[in-house]
Scaffold this active site. Sequence first.
Site, PDB file in Angstrom:
ATOM      1  N   ARG A 148     -21.957  81.740  34.335  1.00 57.16           N
ATOM      2  CA  ARG A 148     -22.766  80.950  33.418  1.00 57.16           C
ATOM      3  C   ARG A 148     -22.121  79.583  33.273  1.00 57.16           C
ATOM      4  NH1 ARG A 148     -23.638  81.705  26.869  1.00 57.16           N
ATOM      5  NH2 ARG A 148     -21.742  80.459  26.881  1.00 57.16           N
ATOM      6  N   TYR A 160     -22.625  73.783  21.854  1.00 59.51           N
ATOM      7  CA  TYR A 160     -22.592  75.227  22.072  1.00 59.51           C
ATOM      8  C   TYR A 160     -22.114  75.590  23.485  1.00 59.51           C
ATOM      9  CZ  TYR A 160     -23.690  79.833  23.529  1.00 59.51           C
ATOM     10  OH  TYR A 160     -23.543  81.080  24.077  1.00 59.51           O
ATOM     11  N   ASP A 222     -27.494  79.037  29.352  1.00 54.50           N
ATOM     12  CA  ASP A 222     -27.971  79.511  28.047  1.00 54.50           C
ATOM     13  C   ASP A 222     -28.463  78.320  27.223  1.00 54.50           C
ATOM     14  OD1 ASP A 222     -28.367  80.771  25.613  1.00 54.50           O
ATOM     15  OD2 ASP A 222     -26.463  81.869  25.659  1.00 54.50           O
ATOM     16  N   HIS A 224     -29.696  78.693  24.163  1.00 51.09           N
ATOM     17  CA  HIS A 224     -29.385  79.044  22.773  1.00 51.09           C
ATOM     18  C   HIS A 224     -30.495  78.673  21.792  1.00 51.09           C
ATOM     19  CE1 HIS A 224     -25.775  80.553  20.454  1.00 51.09           C
ATOM     20  NE2 HIS A 224     -25.838  81.286  21.537  1.00 51.09           N
ATOM     21  N   GLU A 248     -31.527  81.267  29.895  1.00 51.39           N
ATOM     22  CA  GLU A 248     -31.502  82.204  28.764  1.00 51.39           C
ATOM     23  C   GLU A 248     -31.929  81.515  27.471  1.00 51.39           C
ATOM     24  OE1 GLU A 248     -27.583  83.783  28.270  1.00 51.39           O
ATOM     25  OE2 GLU A 248     -27.927  84.355  26.198  1.00 51.39           O
ATOM     26  N   GLU A 274     -30.903  88.365  22.889  1.00 55.24           N
ATOM     27  CA  GLU A 274     -29.641  88.769  22.256  1.00 55.24           C
ATOM     28  C   GLU A 274     -29.747  88.855  20.733  1.00 55.24           C
ATOM     29  OE1 GLU A 274     -27.149  85.568  23.803  1.00 55.24           O
ATOM     30  OE2 GLU A 274     -26.906  84.813  21.766  1.00 55.24           O
ATOM     31  N   ARG A 295     -32.188  90.787  27.118  1.00 50.76           N
ATOM     32  CA  ARG A 295     -30.803  90.400  26.809  1.00 50.76           C
ATOM     33  C   ARG A 295     -30.174  91.184  25.659  1.00 50.76           C
ATOM     34  NH1 ARG A 295     -27.037  88.716  28.255  1.00 50.76           N
ATOM     35  NH2 ARG A 295     -26.482  86.916  27.039  1.00 50.76           N
ATOM     36  N   GLU A 351     -23.319  90.615  31.193  1.00 52.05           N
ATOM     37  CA  GLU A 351     -22.446  89.555  30.679  1.00 52.05           C
ATOM     38  C   GLU A 351     -21.070  90.162  30.372  1.00 52.05           C
ATOM     39  OE1 GLU A 351     -23.659  87.937  26.894  1.00 52.05           O
ATOM     40  OE2 GLU A 351     -22.828  85.986  27.385  1.00 52.05           O
ATOM     41  N   TRP A 414     -29.085  77.214  16.167  1.00 49.94           N
ATOM     42  CA  TRP A 414     -27.794  77.326  16.809  1.00 49.94           C
ATOM     43  C   TRP A 414     -27.932  78.385  17.876  1.00 49.94           C
ATOM     44  CZ3 TRP A 414     -23.859  81.008  17.720  1.00 49.94           C
ATOM     45  CH2 TRP A 414     -22.730  80.465  18.353  1.00 49.94           C
TER      46      TRP A 414
HETATM   47  O1  EZ4 Z   1     -23.908  83.128  20.640  1.00 49.18           O
HETATM   48  O2  EZ4 Z   1     -22.210  86.246  20.846  1.00 49.18           O
HETATM   49  O3  EZ4 Z   1     -24.945  84.674  25.640  1.00 49.18           O
HETATM   50  N1  EZ4 Z   1     -24.113  84.693  24.763  1.00 49.18           N
HETATM   51  C1  EZ4 Z   1     -24.215  84.055  23.595  1.00 49.18           C
HETATM   52  C2  EZ4 Z   1     -23.084  84.263  22.592  1.00 49.18           C
HETATM   53  C3  EZ4 Z   1     -23.631  84.391  21.174  1.00 49.18           C
HETATM   54  C4  EZ4 Z   1     -22.622  85.050  20.253  1.00 49.18           C
HETATM   55  C5  EZ4 Z   1     -23.221  85.340  18.878  1.00 49.18           C
HETATM   56  O4  EZ4 Z   1     -22.439  86.193  18.128  1.00 49.18           O
HETATM   57  O5  EZ4 Z   1     -25.173  83.358  23.374  1.00 49.18           O
HETATM   58  O6  EZ4 Z   1     -22.227  83.183  22.664  1.00 49.18           O
HETATM   59 CO    CO Z   2     -26.740  83.778  24.792  1.00 50.65          CO
END
Ligand code: EZ4
Ligand code: CO
Length: 414
Positions: A148, A160, A222, A224, A248, A274, A295, A351, A414
């Site tokens: 990643r 992030y 990702d 996010h 992602e 996730e 995920r 992951e 976030w």
């Molecule tokens: O933000 O596990 O793909 N992984 C992620 C992680 C999540 C954290 C949240 O607790 O996006 O970094």
């Molecule tokens: Co993620």
Amino acid sequence: MTTIKSAEVIVTSPGRNFVTLQITTEDGTTGLGDATLNGRELAVAVYLADHVIPLLKGRDAMNIEDTWQYLYRGAYWRRGPVTMAAIAAVDMALWDIKAKVAELPLYQLLGGQSRTGALAYGHASGRDTEELFDSIREHQEMGYKAIRVQTGIPGFDNVYGVAASAGGDGERYDHEPARRGSGGRALPVEESWDTRAYLRHVPTVFEAVRSEFGAELPLLHDGHHRMTPREAAQLGRSLEPYDLFWLEDCTPGEDQAALRYVRDHTTTPLAIGEVFNSVHDYQTLITERLIDYVRSAVTHTGGITHLKKLADFASIYGVKTGFHGPTDVSPVGQAAHLHLDLALHNFGIQEYMQHSEATLQVFQTSLRFEDGLLHPGERIGLGVTLDRDAAREHAYDPAYLPVNRLTDGTVHDW
Ligand code: EZ4
Ligand code: CO
């Protein structure tokens, strides 16, 4: 009947917080379940201790499905991360017990091995291209065959997924783990964000990575949950030349319909889930084939029983798994993933962020990572033991996930 005698919640913080449920049967078999909900750990610990454990004593540990339904339907208030993490912990612990009673590694009860190991991806990141390239090389040296890629954005300090530090004992965070307020109490770190700057910058990074590392290396990214559907479609399109394994969490998780627009506008593979805690969070996404990978983490989605249902539902629509394996999923949760990864036909990728030495002293795991593939090992059950004395040495340390703000101060995803 294998009667449940007792259950206990163990909170430990070997560098980061973990909540574990240990169930013990009348004949002395123990099972472990992960109940860690990052940043909100004690809510699950209390839910378990006050509302769930009193219901477990005297139940038949073998009746896992019945216990799952009893805790899910019996509460009346369904779903939600706290409830589903608590049910997950009970479920994992009961599967651990069942496999120990059967004297088999858990994957044997889930259908046996469909592959020799689970392809893992790690997290490379850098504030600039040089740092990022070093991090990718470091991950290749650690054995990763899929990576990643997260990167800083010019003009933004705290983004992030860009590791704040390599972590002295080997554990990497996707964010700075703590900021201290008055009295030393942890407070959320604040990150900053500008989507247009991000959308301009990310394709240039992937272009550089492809020209340095070649076409073959599977690359992931990702988002996010930070983009609108239109912005996500733009990113997906601009990354098409770089052949991502997946993009992602491009849009906020609550809005399943948002992925329709993204799907219609890009062929970049999509992954999400996730922050989901139920198969119902995927109903539109899977039946309309809007995503390529689910995920979820076993810890946040009701355990092995529920995650297996999700995977089987996804398989009917050609959707694969890519279970969430950050370091806030404990070695117990990660072991549960690996048993499923080995057994499920529609496994996609796993992951794998590596736990710290301190964590691995508390949780002794039979996990193996060889030639880019993960294996849960051949110990009976989940393959994880908890060192209670080591756990006691690490008192709970309150911590928050970061919050994210746009340059004008507006709170953003976030
Ligand atoms: O933000 O596990 O793909 N992984 C992620 C992680 C999540 C954290 C949240 O607790 O996006 O970094
Ligand atoms: Co993620």
